[in-house]
Design a protein around this motif. Structure first.
Motif, mmCIF file in Angstrom:
data_model
loop_
_atom_site.group_PDB
_atom_site.id
_atom_site.type_symbol
_atom_site.label_atom_id
_atom_site.label_comp_id
_atom_site.label_asym_id
_atom_site.label_seq_id
_atom_site.Cartn_x
_atom_site.Cartn_y
_atom_site.Cartn_z
ATOM 1 N N ASP A 58 -7.090 -21.669 -13.683
ATOM 2 C CA ASP A 58 -6.145 -20.184 -13.711
ATOM 3 C C ASP A 58 -6.618 -19.794 -13.255
ATOM 4 O O ASP A 58 -6.079 -18.860 -12.734
ATOM 5 N N ILE A 107 -7.053 -19.018 -9.451
ATOM 6 C CA ILE A 107 -5.954 -18.766 -8.939
ATOM 7 C C ILE A 107 -5.958 -17.367 -8.461
ATOM 8 O O ILE A 107 -5.718 -16.559 -7.645
ATOM 9 N N TYR A 135 -8.012 -16.436 -6.543
ATOM 10 C CA TYR A 135 -7.311 -16.185 -4.976
ATOM 11 C C TYR A 135 -6.640 -15.784 -4.592
ATOM 12 O O TYR A 135 -6.885 -14.639 -3.243
ATOM 13 N N MET A 192 -9.612 -25.032 -4.128
ATOM 14 C CA MET A 192 -7.799 -24.857 -4.383
ATOM 15 C C MET A 192 -7.190 -24.957 -3.043
ATOM 16 O O MET A 192 -7.998 -24.743 -2.021
ATOM 17 N N CYS A 207 -2.888 -25.759 -1.659
ATOM 18 C CA CYS A 207 -1.210 -25.295 -1.858
ATOM 19 C C CYS A 207 -0.936 -26.178 -1.098
ATOM 20 O O CYS A 207 -1.078 -26.335 0.260
#
Length: 91
Positions: A37, A40, A43, A85, A87
């Motif tokens: 979390d 993110i 990011y 990370m 997506c």
């Protein structure tokens, strides 16, 4: 499927705090998702898109539908770790 460093777009480095370790002095499992979390948010900041303002402009929000944690070793208090990370899908 084994993931490689090159499979990821973004890396967030952090230091494990004392409050995140258990009596065995290793990171309690639930904290790994908190690290995601935090990554993110960093990011979005790196993209130059402040999270709150961007979500307001998009009239939406982000939801994690699936999170996978791959353990290689236990993290301990004061260790520096990287959260990688990527997506896989939007929508």
């Amino acid at each position: 499927m084994t993931l490689k460093r090159s499979d990821f777009r973004f890396f967030h480095r952090l230091r494990v705090r004392w409050a995140e370790v258990d009596m065995q002095k290793i990171v309690f499992n639930a904290h790994y998702l908190m690290y995601f979390d935090t990554a993110i948010t960093d990011y979005w900041r790196a993209l130059g898109l402040p999270y709150q303002e961007t979500m307001h402009q998009l009239d939406g929000d982000l939801y994690v539908v699936k999170a996978t944690v791959e353990f290689h070793a236990s993290a301990r208090a004061d260790d520096q770790i990287e959260v990688a990370m990527k997506c896989s899908r939007i929508g």
